[in-house]
Every structure is written in C-alpha cells, then in structure tokens.
Design a protein around this motif. Structure first.
Motif, PDB file in Angstrom:
ATOM      1  N   VAL A 178      -5.792 134.566  65.128  1.00 47.43           N
ATOM      2  CA  VAL A 178      -5.256 134.761  63.781  1.00 47.43           C
ATOM      3  C   VAL A 178      -4.054 135.693  63.863  1.00 47.43           C
ATOM      4  N   GLY A 180      -0.479 137.253  61.625  1.00 47.75           N
ATOM      5  CA  GLY A 180       0.330 137.372  60.424  1.00 47.75           C
ATOM      6  C   GLY A 180       1.765 136.964  60.722  1.00 47.75           C
ATOM      7  N   LEU A 208      -4.608 130.078  63.591  1.00 45.80           N
ATOM      8  CA  LEU A 208      -4.329 130.283  62.170  1.00 45.80           C
ATOM      9  C   LEU A 208      -3.226 131.324  62.022  1.00 45.80           C
ATOM     10  N   GLU A 209      -2.167 130.945  61.319  1.00 49.59           N
ATOM     11  CA  GLU A 209      -1.123 131.899  60.955  1.00 49.59           C
ATOM     12  C   GLU A 209      -1.129 132.047  59.441  1.00 49.59           C
ATOM     13  N   VAL A 210      -1.088 133.297  58.970  1.00 47.00           N
ATOM     14  CA  VAL A 210      -1.181 133.578  57.541  1.00 47.00           C
ATOM     15  C   VAL A 210       0.023 134.406  57.115  1.00 47.00           C
ATOM     16  N   ASN A 211       0.307 134.394  55.821  1.00 47.88           N
ATOM     17  CA  ASN A 211       1.395 135.204  55.280  1.00 47.88           C
ATOM     18  C   ASN A 211       0.883 136.628  55.087  1.00 47.88           C
ATOM     19  N   LEU A 228      -7.248 138.221  51.568  1.00 45.82           N
ATOM     20  CA  LEU A 228      -7.159 137.604  52.889  1.00 45.82           C
ATOM     21  C   LEU A 228      -8.211 138.192  53.830  1.00 45.82           C
ATOM     22  N   LYS A 231     -11.481 136.540  53.230  1.00 48.06           N
ATOM     23  CA  LYS A 231     -11.456 135.198  53.814  1.00 48.06           C
ATOM     24  C   LYS A 231     -11.687 135.261  55.317  1.00 48.06           C
TER      25      LYS A 231
END
Length: 246
Positions: A178, A180, A208-211, A228, A231
């Motif tokens: 994961v 950011g 998984l890349e998230v903002n 987030l 989650k």
C-alpha cells in the motif's frame, strides 16, 4: 472482542528485545501478526493500531525495532530530535539483525498455547519495509506493507546482495503493498521499481495506491486520514483472516 496486553523481553542474537503483546481475552488459539513500528518504536498511535488488530482475533507482537541501540522501553518523540535519532538508528542497524529479530518472534509465537503457530507481518513506514523483509522468512505466510520506505533506494545497511530489494525472489508468502501517491519518501519512480521487481520474480502480491501522504495511518498526526485508515484496518484484517487460516 475484548483484548489484553503484556510485554516480553525476547532474547535475540543481538540482545533482549522488548516486545509488546496484544491478544484476545477469550480463550482459544489465534494467528500471530508481527507489527513493526515506525522509527519511533511503540508510540501511542502504534499501540492503538496493535490493539485494533488484536480485536479482530489476532495475537499482535510489537517489537522495539532498534532494541540494540536504545534502553529498553525507549519511545522517540514525533519531533526533530526523535526523527533524527530514529533515522540514525535506521542507518546503524544491519538488516541481518532484523532477520534474527523476526525469527526470535516466530519462535516465541510457536511456543505459546494461545497461538496457532501461523505468523504474518505488518508494518508502517520503516516497519512496512521490515514486514516486506520478514516475508523472505519461509515461516511468514503473508505481509501487509504500508508505505514501506527504503526498499527502492537500498539505503539500509546490509551485507552484499542482502538488501531487501535484491532478496525479493526469496519471498514465499503473499504480500499486500500500500502506497500513498503523495508520499515523497516513495515517489512514483520508486513505486514502479518495486512493482516491476515483484512482477519479474512472480511474487504473489496485491498492489494498492491511494490518494494520501506518508504516515496517513498515524492518528493525531497532520497527515492522518481517518477514513482511509479505517479502510486499511479492514483490508488488512480480511487479508490476514484469509492468509493466516489454519
């Protein structure tokens, strides 16, 4: 699920390692998650994260990742002094010592009657790197790595050909990465390098890349993203429930 906690001084080749244990009160056998902290060791946010994970039915072990370099019980502050000390510890401790720490915790878990003997790893920041690193141990069935630093840059001390990026082919279990997208510590080029390495060596991975920025899991910090973070807790516990099943 109500939990309890206690501490153990686990013996390693490089000295006693204070390790904080969180587990359900209800009797039974539970899978183990080794939860590696940031450079600051077991801060209050790290303790809360461990407690949350334990509440989903896991034995969670939080080691003092730089136990050789600090008095037992050391917690560094989230300030410039703590950051400088933690980064120096990170630069001073050989990766091989982290390997033996991991093995000591696996051995510990496999002797406890409340553990199933099945072990996974999880971590944030440098702890995310250490969870990734732990996955080269064949006893680690899965690893959940949150914004792991220093994998792409090979900036941690290790013997020749023993940095974590080079050791990627030795990962046997399933990993979950994961990142950011706004994390300056692992820029896009670094993430692409890690991704291609996983693909090249046919590793069983989730990506998984998230903002989010670096340290978005750290509650109370200026970059904390509570929605987030929740989650990620659910994603991690579902991942471990599946991968650490007997």
């Amino acid at each position: 699920m109500i939990i309890q906690n206690q501490q153990h001084d686990i013996q390693t080749p490089s000295g006693a390692m204070r390790t904080y244990e969180y587990r359900p009160v209800a009797p039974g056998k539970y899978p183990t998650i080794i939860f590696y902290s940031e450079i600051f060791q077991q801060t209050t946010p790290i303790a809360r994260s461990a407690a949350i994970l334990a509440g989903f039915g896991f034995v969670v072990l939080v080691p003092e990742v730089f136990h050789e370099l600090n008095p037992i019980g050391t917690v560094l502050g989230y300030d410039d002094v703590g950051k400088d000390k933690g980064n120096q510890d990170k630069a001073d401790k050989p990766l091989e010592n982290h390997d033996s720490d991991t093995q000591a915790m696996i051995d510990f878990a496999q002797t406890k009657d409340y553990c199933t003997g099945v072990v996974g790893a999880m971590g944030v920041c440098i702890g995310g790197h250490l969870a990734y690193r732990a996955a080269i141990n064949p006893s680690i069935k899965s690893a959940f790595c949150l914004y792991p630093t220093d994998i792409h840059s090979d900036t941690l001390p290790a013997a020749q050909n023993n940095d974590s990026f080079t050791r990627t082919p030795d990962i046997n279990g399933e990993i979950f990465m994961v990142f950011g997208k706004q994390d300056p510590h692992v820029p896009q080029a670094g993430r692409e390098k890690i991704y291609q390495n996983l693909v090249q060596h046919n590793i069983n991975y989730n990506w998984l890349e998230v903002n989010a920025q670096h340290a978005f899991m750290r509650d109370g910090g200026e970059r904390y993203d509570p929605q987030l973070a929740l989650k990620m807790y659910y994603t991690a516990t579902e991942f471990f429930t599946r991968t650490l099943a007997n």
